[in-house]
Design a protein around this motif. Structure first.
Motif, short mmCIF file in Angstrom:
data_model
loop_
_atom_site.label_atom_id
_atom_site.label_comp_id
_atom_site.label_asym_id
_atom_site.label_seq_id
_atom_site.Cartn_x
_atom_site.Cartn_y
_atom_site.Cartn_z
N PRO A 161 0.68 -1.06 -0.03
CA PRO A 161 0.11 0.00 0.05
C PRO A 161 0.79 1.03 0.06
N ARG A 162 0.34 2.24 -0.68
CA ARG A 162 1.14 3.64 -0.84
C ARG A 162 0.97 4.23 0.42
N LEU A 163 1.97 4.66 1.20
CA LEU A 163 1.92 5.42 2.42
C LEU A 163 1.82 6.92 2.21
N SER A 164 1.13 7.69 2.95
CA SER A 164 1.12 9.12 2.85
C SER A 164 2.34 9.70 3.38
N ALA A 165 2.48 10.84 2.75
CA ALA A 165 3.86 11.58 3.22
C ALA A 165 3.95 11.50 4.79
N TRP A 166 2.86 11.64 5.55
CA TRP A 166 3.05 11.85 7.13
C TRP A 166 3.40 10.24 7.59
N GLN A 167 3.03 9.23 6.84
CA GLN A 167 3.23 7.95 7.44
C GLN A 167 4.80 7.66 6.96
N ARG A 168 5.36 8.28 5.69
CA ARG A 168 6.69 8.12 5.23
C ARG A 168 7.52 8.84 6.59
N GLN A 170 7.01 9.61 9.73
CA GLN A 170 6.92 8.78 10.96
C GLN A 170 7.83 7.69 10.85
N ALA A 171 7.84 6.75 9.87
CA ALA A 171 8.61 5.74 9.48
C ALA A 171 10.01 5.98 9.24
N TRP A 172 10.37 7.33 8.79
CA TRP A 172 11.87 7.55 8.60
C TRP A 172 12.23 8.15 10.03
N LEU A 173 11.43 8.80 10.98
CA LEU A 173 11.75 9.07 12.22
C LEU A 173 11.92 7.83 13.19
N ARG A 174 11.23 6.98 12.98
CA ARG A 174 11.52 5.56 14.02
C ARG A 174 12.82 5.09 13.25
N HIS A 175 13.09 4.89 12.24
CA HIS A 175 14.24 4.32 11.53
C HIS A 175 15.65 5.32 12.23
N LEU A 176 15.43 6.46 12.27
CA LEU A 176 16.57 7.23 12.89
C LEU A 176 16.57 7.01 14.44
N ARG A 177 15.73 6.74 15.03
CA ARG A 177 15.75 6.54 16.56
C ARG A 177 16.25 5.03 16.81
N GLY A 178 16.05 4.24 15.90
CA GLY A 178 16.08 3.10 15.99
C GLY A 178 17.01 1.97 16.00
#
Length: 178
Positions: A161-168, A170-178
């Motif tokens: 499924p295509r993610l919205s800009a907001w979801q992308r 959030q995923a990027w921030l989780r990746h940075l923390r992670g």
């Protein structure tokens, strides 16, 4: 399984063939009703054309053309009652224009028959040409409607499924923390 374009071109050689084709496979109730209405119009076109080509009496041809004109009018009125999914299609407007032109041509042919005009042959040829065009536009309209309302392809289900800009974000921030 839908017929290929080349097989359709080989089988749809008369207005009657189109009418028979329209009675086959239906996607939904609106589609069935449009196919029925269009099938009736196609049969009237076929009857008037065959009668004219057979060299029948002008009054018999005129009577058929009057019936055809009434059928075309009823078909156009039917179109106005179709749902918004039909009206939203570009092909719907193109088909309505073609049908309006066909009705004008039927009226001109009817008038030429009633007046025993020398232009009757020209009017008939113009009618036949526009009848084929109109029925072609109708088949395209039905195809586009049934294609748009049909099930999605397997490819769309296989893609993530295509993610919205907001979801992308959030995923990027989780990746940075992670």
């Amino acid at each position: 399984m839908p017929a290929s374009l080349s097989s359709l071109q080989q089988t749809l050689q008369s207005f009657g063939d189109i009418s028979r084709f329209l009675r086959e496979g239906v996607a939904d109730e609106d589609s069935r009703q449009l196919r029925d209405s269009l099938g009736a119009l196609s049969m009237h076109i076929d009857e008037a054309t065959r009668l004219r080509r057979s060299g029948a009496d002008a009054s018999a041809v005129t009577a058929r053309v009057v019936e055809l004109a009434q059928c075309a009018r009823e078909h156009q009125l039917f179109l106005t009652g179709l749902g918004s999914a039909w009206h939203a299609l570009y092909e719907f407007g193109a088909y309505q224009r073609a049908l309006r032109e066909l009705r004008d041509t039927i009226a001109a042919w009817q008038q030429a028959l009633e007046r025993h005009s020398a232009r009757e042959g020209t009017c008939f040829r113009q009618f036949e040409l526009l009848a084929w065009r109109t029925l072609g536009e109708a088949l395209l309209l039905i195809d586009m409607y049934e294609h748009d309302s049909g099930p999605q392809s397997d490819l769309s289900e296989a893609l993530p499924p295509r993610l919205s800009a907001w979801q992308r974000v959030q995923a990027w921030l989780r990746h940075l923390r992670g």
